[in-house]
Design a protein around this motif. Sequence first.
Motif, mmCIF file in Angstrom:
data_model
loop_
_atom_site.group_PDB
_atom_site.id
_atom_site.type_symbol
_atom_site.label_atom_id
_atom_site.label_comp_id
_atom_site.label_asym_id
_atom_site.label_seq_id
_atom_site.Cartn_x
_atom_site.Cartn_y
_atom_site.Cartn_z
ATOM 1 N N MET A 1 113.093 8.374 -25.879
ATOM 2 C CA MET A 1 112.262 7.546 -25.026
ATOM 3 C C MET A 1 111.361 8.447 -24.173
ATOM 4 O O MET A 1 111.788 9.462 -23.651
ATOM 5 N N THR A 2 110.148 8.045 -24.031
ATOM 6 C CA THR A 2 109.184 8.795 -23.239
ATOM 7 C C THR A 2 109.390 8.507 -21.756
ATOM 8 O O THR A 2 109.507 7.362 -21.355
ATOM 9 N N GLN A 3 109.459 9.559 -20.964
ATOM 10 C CA GLN A 3 109.532 9.431 -19.507
ATOM 11 C C GLN A 3 108.139 9.681 -18.948
ATOM 12 O O GLN A 3 107.443 10.585 -19.386
ATOM 13 N N TRP A 4 107.728 8.864 -17.969
ATOM 14 C CA TRP A 4 106.417 8.995 -17.347
ATOM 15 C C TRP A 4 106.556 9.474 -15.915
ATOM 16 O O TRP A 4 107.531 9.160 -15.240
ATOM 17 N N TYR A 5 105.540 10.226 -15.464
ATOM 18 C CA TYR A 5 105.491 10.766 -14.106
ATOM 19 C C TYR A 5 104.119 10.473 -13.502
ATOM 20 O O TYR A 5 103.102 10.554 -14.185
ATOM 21 N N PHE A 6 104.113 10.159 -12.228
ATOM 22 C CA PHE A 6 102.876 10.047 -11.463
ATOM 23 C C PHE A 6 102.796 11.316 -10.629
ATOM 24 O O PHE A 6 103.740 11.664 -9.929
ATOM 25 N N VAL A 7 101.665 12.011 -10.722
ATOM 26 C CA VAL A 7 101.534 13.335 -10.132
ATOM 27 C C VAL A 7 100.269 13.405 -9.279
ATOM 28 O O VAL A 7 99.214 12.914 -9.676
ATOM 29 N N TRP A 8 100.397 14.003 -8.105
ATOM 30 C CA TRP A 8 99.230 14.351 -7.294
ATOM 31 C C TRP A 8 98.991 15.843 -7.479
ATOM 32 O O TRP A 8 99.912 16.641 -7.316
ATOM 33 N N VAL A 9 97.768 16.216 -7.860
ATOM 34 C CA VAL A 9 97.401 17.623 -8.008
ATOM 35 C C VAL A 9 96.224 17.932 -7.086
ATOM 36 O O VAL A 9 95.475 17.039 -6.707
ATOM 37 N N GLU A 10 96.084 19.198 -6.738
ATOM 38 C CA GLU A 10 94.944 19.642 -5.939
ATOM 39 C C GLU A 10 93.706 19.608 -6.818
ATOM 40 O O GLU A 10 93.648 20.277 -7.848
ATOM 41 N N GLY A 11 92.722 18.813 -6.435
ATOM 42 C CA GLY A 11 91.468 18.732 -7.164
ATOM 43 C C GLY A 11 90.345 19.387 -6.377
ATOM 44 O O GLY A 11 90.533 19.772 -5.222
ATOM 45 N N PRO A 12 89.163 19.498 -6.965
ATOM 46 C CA PRO A 12 88.039 20.143 -6.270
ATOM 47 C C PRO A 12 87.600 19.388 -5.007
ATOM 48 O O PRO A 12 87.038 19.980 -4.102
ATOM 49 N N ARG A 13 87.892 18.073 -4.953
ATOM 50 C CA ARG A 13 87.510 17.271 -3.777
ATOM 51 C C ARG A 13 88.737 16.726 -3.054
ATOM 52 O O ARG A 13 88.654 15.694 -2.399
ATOM 53 N N GLY A 14 89.876 17.397 -3.197
ATOM 54 C CA GLY A 14 91.106 16.936 -2.559
ATOM 55 C C GLY A 14 92.113 16.468 -3.595
ATOM 56 O O GLY A 14 91.910 16.636 -4.793
ATOM 57 N N PRO A 15 93.222 15.888 -3.138
ATOM 58 C CA PRO A 15 94.270 15.459 -4.056
ATOM 59 C C PRO A 15 93.752 14.457 -5.093
ATOM 60 O O PRO A 15 92.978 13.555 -4.773
ATOM 61 N N ALA A 16 94.195 14.646 -6.341
ATOM 62 C CA ALA A 16 93.786 13.773 -7.438
ATOM 63 C C ALA A 16 95.031 13.241 -8.147
ATOM 64 O O ALA A 16 95.947 14.010 -8.448
ATOM 65 N N PRO A 17 95.076 11.928 -8.436
ATOM 66 C CA PRO A 17 96.230 11.353 -9.120
ATOM 67 C C PRO A 17 96.130 11.534 -10.631
ATOM 68 O O PRO A 17 95.044 11.501 -11.206
#
Length: 61
Positions: A1-17
Motif C-alpha cells: 500500500m502506498t503511504q502519502w506525506y504532506f511536506v512543507w519545503v523551503e521554496g524561493p518565496r518561502g515555505p511551499a507545500p
Amino acid sequence: MTQWYFVWVEGPRGPAPQKWSTEGLWGQVNRQDVIVRFTLTEREAALSLDELARLHPVPEE
C-alpha cells in the motif's frame, strides 16, 4: 500500500507545500530543505494541496 506525506519545503518565496508518496520518496528523505513532514490518512491523501495546507499549516519558527 502506498503511504502519502504532506511536506512543507523551503521554496524561493518561502515555505511551499508538496505531497509525496512512498513510491516517489526515494531520494527525497534526506533533503535539507524539508521544514516538516506529515503522514497522511487515506482520506487526507485524496485532498488537494490547498486543503492539506489548511489542515497542516507550516509551523511558526
